[in-house]
Design a protein around this motif. Structure first.
Motif, PDB file in Angstrom:
ATOM      1  N   GLY B 220       3.438  -3.753  -3.278  1.00 48.63           N
ATOM      2  CA  GLY B 220       3.213  -1.948  -2.268  1.00 48.63           C
ATOM      3  C   GLY B 220       4.361  -1.080  -2.679  1.00 48.63           C
ATOM      4  O   GLY B 220       4.449   0.231  -2.405  1.00 48.63           O
ATOM      5  N   PHE B 221       3.519  -1.577  -4.240  1.00 44.43           N
ATOM      6  CA  PHE B 221       3.255  -0.108  -4.732  1.00 44.43           C
ATOM      7  C   PHE B 221       3.052   1.260  -4.722  1.00 44.43           C
ATOM      8  O   PHE B 221       3.187   2.877  -5.351  1.00 44.43           O
ATOM      9  CB  PHE B 221       3.410   0.228  -6.881  1.00 44.43           C
ATOM     10  CG  PHE B 221       1.710  -0.299  -6.065  1.00 44.43           C
ATOM     11  CD1 PHE B 221       1.456   1.097  -7.071  1.00 44.43           C
ATOM     12  CD2 PHE B 221       0.509  -1.580  -6.647  1.00 44.43           C
ATOM     13  CE1 PHE B 221       0.260   0.945  -7.544  1.00 44.43           C
ATOM     14  CE2 PHE B 221      -0.309  -1.406  -6.268  1.00 44.43           C
ATOM     15  CZ  PHE B 221      -1.229   0.179  -7.339  1.00 44.43           C
ATOM     16  N   PHE B 222       1.763   1.088  -4.620  1.00 45.70           N
ATOM     17  CA  PHE B 222       1.000   2.160  -3.648  1.00 45.70           C
ATOM     18  C   PHE B 222       1.933   2.853  -2.765  1.00 45.70           C
ATOM     19  O   PHE B 222       2.539   4.613  -2.669  1.00 45.70           O
ATOM     20  CB  PHE B 222      -0.370   1.995  -3.275  1.00 45.70           C
ATOM     21  CG  PHE B 222      -0.992   3.049  -3.310  1.00 45.70           C
ATOM     22  CD1 PHE B 222      -1.933   3.213  -4.366  1.00 45.70           C
ATOM     23  CD2 PHE B 222      -1.179   4.282  -2.288  1.00 45.70           C
ATOM     24  CE1 PHE B 222      -3.033   4.396  -4.305  1.00 45.70           C
ATOM     25  CE2 PHE B 222      -1.935   5.107  -3.072  1.00 45.70           C
ATOM     26  CZ  PHE B 222      -2.834   5.256  -3.583  1.00 45.70           C
ATOM     27  N   GLU B 223       2.734   2.635  -2.129  1.00 49.12           N
ATOM     28  CA  GLU B 223       3.411   2.930  -0.810  1.00 49.12           C
ATOM     29  C   GLU B 223       4.641   3.509  -1.360  1.00 49.12           C
ATOM     30  O   GLU B 223       4.312   4.657  -0.985  1.00 49.12           O
ATOM     31  CB  GLU B 223       3.413   1.985   0.647  1.00 49.12           C
ATOM     32  CG  GLU B 223       4.352   2.853   1.653  1.00 49.12           C
ATOM     33  CD  GLU B 223       4.420   1.182   2.769  1.00 49.12           C
ATOM     34  OE1 GLU B 223       4.054   1.292   3.219  1.00 49.12           O
ATOM     35  OE2 GLU B 223       4.611   2.110   3.962  1.00 49.12           O
ATOM     36  N   THR B 224       5.155   2.628  -1.807  1.00 50.22           N
ATOM     37  CA  THR B 224       6.385   3.282  -2.502  1.00 50.22           C
ATOM     38  C   THR B 224       6.754   4.567  -3.513  1.00 50.22           C
ATOM     39  O   THR B 224       7.290   4.869  -3.051  1.00 50.22           O
ATOM     40  CB  THR B 224       7.125   2.256  -3.617  1.00 50.22           C
ATOM     41  OG1 THR B 224       7.306   0.462  -2.557  1.00 50.22           O
ATOM     42  CG2 THR B 224       8.474   1.830  -3.845  1.00 50.22           C
ATOM     43  N   LEU B 226       4.337   6.929  -2.955  1.00 54.48           N
ATOM     44  CA  LEU B 226       3.599   7.599  -2.620  1.00 54.48           C
ATOM     45  C   LEU B 226       4.605   8.255  -1.677  1.00 54.48           C
ATOM     46  O   LEU B 226       5.249   9.722  -1.726  1.00 54.48           O
ATOM     47  CB  LEU B 226       2.490   7.555  -1.154  1.00 54.48           C
ATOM     48  CG  LEU B 226       2.040   7.951  -0.481  1.00 54.48           C
ATOM     49  CD1 LEU B 226       1.223   9.492  -1.000  1.00 54.48           C
ATOM     50  CD2 LEU B 226       1.161   7.286   0.975  1.00 54.48           C
ATOM     51  N   GLU B 249      -2.680   4.343 -10.659  1.00 58.01           N
ATOM     52  CA  GLU B 249      -3.003   3.679  -9.403  1.00 58.01           C
ATOM     53  C   GLU B 249      -1.904   4.336  -8.511  1.00 58.01           C
ATOM     54  O   GLU B 249      -1.871   4.980  -7.610  1.00 58.01           O
ATOM     55  CB  GLU B 249      -3.059   2.439  -9.219  1.00 58.01           C
ATOM     56  CG  GLU B 249      -4.750   2.116  -9.007  1.00 58.01           C
ATOM     57  CD  GLU B 249      -4.370   0.376  -9.295  1.00 58.01           C
ATOM     58  OE1 GLU B 249      -4.075  -0.264  -9.889  1.00 58.01           O
ATOM     59  OE2 GLU B 249      -5.137  -0.491  -8.323  1.00 58.01           O
ATOM     60  N   MET B 252      -2.399   8.141  -9.335  1.00 53.46           N
ATOM     61  CA  MET B 252      -3.166   8.499  -7.395  1.00 53.46           C
ATOM     62  C   MET B 252      -2.250   8.345  -6.357  1.00 53.46           C
ATOM     63  O   MET B 252      -2.447   9.448  -5.598  1.00 53.46           O
ATOM     64  CB  MET B 252      -4.424   7.521  -7.262  1.00 53.46           C
ATOM     65  CG  MET B 252      -5.500   7.238  -8.271  1.00 53.46           C
ATOM     66  SD  MET B 252      -6.119   5.865  -8.021  1.00 53.46           S
ATOM     67  CE  MET B 252      -7.629   6.411  -6.558  1.00 53.46           C
TER      68      MET B 252
END
Lengths: 332, 368
Positions: B220-224, B226, B249, B252
């Motif tokens: 869940g790194f992307f959502e965390t 963001l 990532e 991004m």
């Protein structure tokens, strides 16, 4: 299977302060947490209590609210669904893959992704009802299968690429100041609330979870309602995964895995309020908001990152332990 | 089975070095010999062309693991080899990685490749590899015996480059007391080292205030990232001058949050490392906030690992001849938005490094 009982009447006779506090203690806790962060944040510019931040919190919890509400239906039927995180991750990857790699219209991709979630719920439900395998075990296995299918489809790769604006609008667009994803989430939650509380199927699901033996002896096909509940849980997990991709603009193979723990936490916190001892949609939303406000509030007051999980875990244990102590929830 | 250990390799290297000293006057011939010996590709015939190889990835959902595997597969296809390669995914678990290495030893494979592994937690499995004498090559896992070598970029260098560039850019923009936020990832040795060097560089620039730091895990790194950057933007009223990310990532995700908040590269810059093509493509957008990354050559690492196995196991050459040093650090060209973004169709690592461009320019000016 969790044996969840509602051993005490939740209906107050006249206005009973003690009963009110018992029944709405978790809601009060939500308000206390909210006020606490408002005060703490006021020493640092008061950013917490701004409309922008409150909208931000709602956007951040919108997807979790959908997944957790679906899980609530399963728990209300007396079943666990530990696979929601991995099913959401799988359907997110499918959604992105079907759009970016197979170049399908996003509506078709959505049908594929949501169908996959429902199929996962259907298979789980069949195994639970026909073969009497506890849902705790079945969904644990289904989660692993979902991971395998996920890797088989995308080889474990993340999926980036341009997605249709109509689709990304779901996760990132706004109507006025309100994020569209919040509106979608609220609509899904409202539908599930009405379904669970005001339809015959919903009431039979509650009856099945509350007292399966009595419900079965009343001539109700409890297996049918357990199956429906698990299918709804799978469907909502898929919807959460698909919406998450539109919010993030990309799909990661384990992007929604942590939804399983957060959803369970929200459902269990929710069981301590409104309808104590019973999974209920409004209670779950209270749980979702508590988790979201803790994450956001700690970030805004500049607390160390590790406090987020410690505080969330502590709130969960505290809320559920109080309910267990009052014999409102019993497990196994 | 080829019984090659790092110790044997080091012993043979020492003998080689002693021999070089004794040769004394005929230094040119010795250098030629070294060059020949260290040239890892030979024209020797293959003794074994159908090898059984275990390719064990720590986290196959990572772009880096994917790209390394792609390079490996492309090399095999280009070489016309059809090895029996079993690809395993430890899904981020060091314990699973350790078990997979031991399983490969039990299967008596001809060689093992571990990519992005947490080998600090696999000492028992590494001892099994040493006892079985199976050649082990690791990719970006840090060097641990009995591996023949570890192939990676120099994470200390990258951490210094990306942080220094961020500091210099802020100063160049006239931001003498900037507010920055950092994303930290400690689950991989490379991102951890970059973070440590970042802190060292920042300790020399006390005018920079680190207003927020978030440690992320892989799940869940992307959502965390963001959500955290959204929270920071609200907390600081958008007053964030830079965000440091451990790899592309999360950068991004941070850039996405910034753009949604109405911030462009004129307001906030984001630096990262890896040079993943999707991120580098986005850097071409004028407003996009990600301004710099180090382009790691993941595909080439995979190709090199495969060719090492071919030379050592397939052709039977001594490891000491094939692998020159335990840690092979590839250069990772530093890419800067608007300066040296790769041409369309070109891999980011194939770009001329940002600072090398200046050196080349200077060489041209002095006629070198």
């Amino acid at each position: 299977m969790a044996q969840i009982s509602n051993s005490k009447s939740n209906e107050p006779r006249g206005f009973d302060v003690g009963n009110f506090v018992n029944r709405f203690g978790t809601v009060l806790a939500l308000i206390v947490i909210f006020v606490l962060f408002s005060v703490l944040s006021s020493f640092q510019g008061g950013r917490f209590l701004t409309s922008q931040n409150l909208i931000n919190i709602l956007r951040q919890v919108a997807t979790l609210a959908i997944v957790a509400s679906g899980l609530t239906i399963a728990v209300a039927a007396g079943e666990f669904d530990l696979s929601v995180g991995q099913v959401a991750s799988l359907t997110g990857i499918l959604m992105a893959g079907l759009i970016v790699r197979q170049e399908l219209p996003w509506g078709v991709a959505a049908i594929g992704a949501l169908g996959t979630g429902m199929l996962a719920g259907l298979i789980t439900g069949m195994l639970v009802t026909r073969f009497k395998i506890p849902s705790l075990i079945t969904t644990l296995g289904m989660g692993l299968i979902a991971v395998g299918v996920n890797y088989a489809y995308a080889r474990g790769d993340s999926i980036y690429g341009r997605m249709p604006e109509e689709y990304t609008f779901i996760g990132t667009g706004t109507i006025g100041p309100i994020p569209f994803v919040v509106i979608v989430s609220a609509a899904v939650v409202a539908v599930l609330y009405v379904f669970l509380n005001y339809t015959r199927t919903g009431r039979y699901i509650l009856a099945t979870g509350g007292n399966p033996t009595a419900t079965r002896l009343s001539g109700i096909n409890i297996n049918k309602y357990r199956l429906i509940a698990l299918m709804i849980s799978g469907f909502c997990a898929a919807m959460g995964g698909s919406i998450l991709v539109s919010y993030l603009g990309s799909a990661q193979p384990s992007g929604a895995d942590n939804y399983a723990m957060d959803s369970l936490a929200a459902v269990f916190i929710g069981m301590t309020t409104i309808r104590r001892g019973q999974a209920n949609i409004l209670g779950t939303i209270v749980g979702v908001l508590i988790l979201g406000i803790i994450n956001n509030g700690l970030n805004l007051v500049g607390a160390p990152f590790f406090l987020q999980t410690i505080v969330k875990g502590s709130v969960l244990i505290l809320a559920v332990s109080l309910a267990v102590r009052r014999e409102e929830i019993r497990f196994f | 089975m080829t019984g090659i250990t790092r110790r044997k390799f080091l012993q043979s290297s020492a003998v080689g070095a002693a021999g070089l000293g004794l040769m004394g006057t005929n230094i040119n011939r010795s250098l030629a010999s070294i060059k020949r010996n260290f040239s890892h590709v030979s024209s020797l015939p293959r003794r074994q062309s159908s090898l059984t190889v275990a390719h064990i990835a720590q986290q196959m959902s990572a772009q880096s693991d994917q790209r390394t595997l792609k390079g490996w597969e492309d090399w095999l296809a280009a070489a016309g080899l059809s090895w029996d390669v079993t690809v395993s995914n430890a899904e981020g678990s060091p314990e699973t990685l350790s078990a997979m290495i031991e399983d490969a030893v039990s299967r008596k494979v001809d060689a093992i490749v571990v990519t992005f592994g947490t080998l600090t937690a696999a000492q028992g499995a590494l001892q099994s590899v040493a006892a079985a004498g199976i050649p082990l090559i690791t990719v970006d896992s840090g060097y641990y015996p009995p591996a023949l070598c570890d192939i990676a970029s120099n994470n200390y260098t990258m951490g210094a480059q990306m942080t220094s560039y961020m500091v210099q850019s802020l100063l160049g923009a006239g931001k003498t007391e900037p507010n920055i936020c950092t994303i930290t990832a400690n689950f991989h040795h490379g991102t951890r080292k970059r973070g440590k060097v970042r802190d060292a560089v920042l300790s020399e620039n006390e005018n920079i205030k680190v207003a927020g730091d978030q440690v992320i895990q892989y799940d869940g790194f992307f959502e965390t990232t963001l959500n955290t950057v959204n929270d920071w933007l609200n907390r600081f009223g958008g007053e964030i001058d830079a965000i440091w990310c451990p790899w592309d990532e999360p950068a991004m995700a941070a850039s996405q949050a910034l753009l949604s908040f109405g911030k462009t590269v004129k307001d906030t810059i984001v630096v990262a490392a890896d040079g993943h093509p999707p991120a580098v493509e986005l850097m071409a957008d004028a407003d996009y906030t990600m301004v710099a990354t180090c382009a790691q050559a993941f595909e080439l690492w995979g190709a090199l690992a495969a060719s090492f196995i071919d030379e050592i196991v397939g052709k039977g050459r001594p490891a000491a001849e094939v692998v020159p040093v335990p840690q092979i650090d590839f250069p990772a060209p530093f890419i800067v938005k608007g300066v040296n973004l790769p041409e369309t169709g070109k891999m980011p690592w194939d770009t001329v490094d940002f600072y090398t461009q200046f050196m080349n320019q200077a060489k041209g000016q002095v006629g070198a």
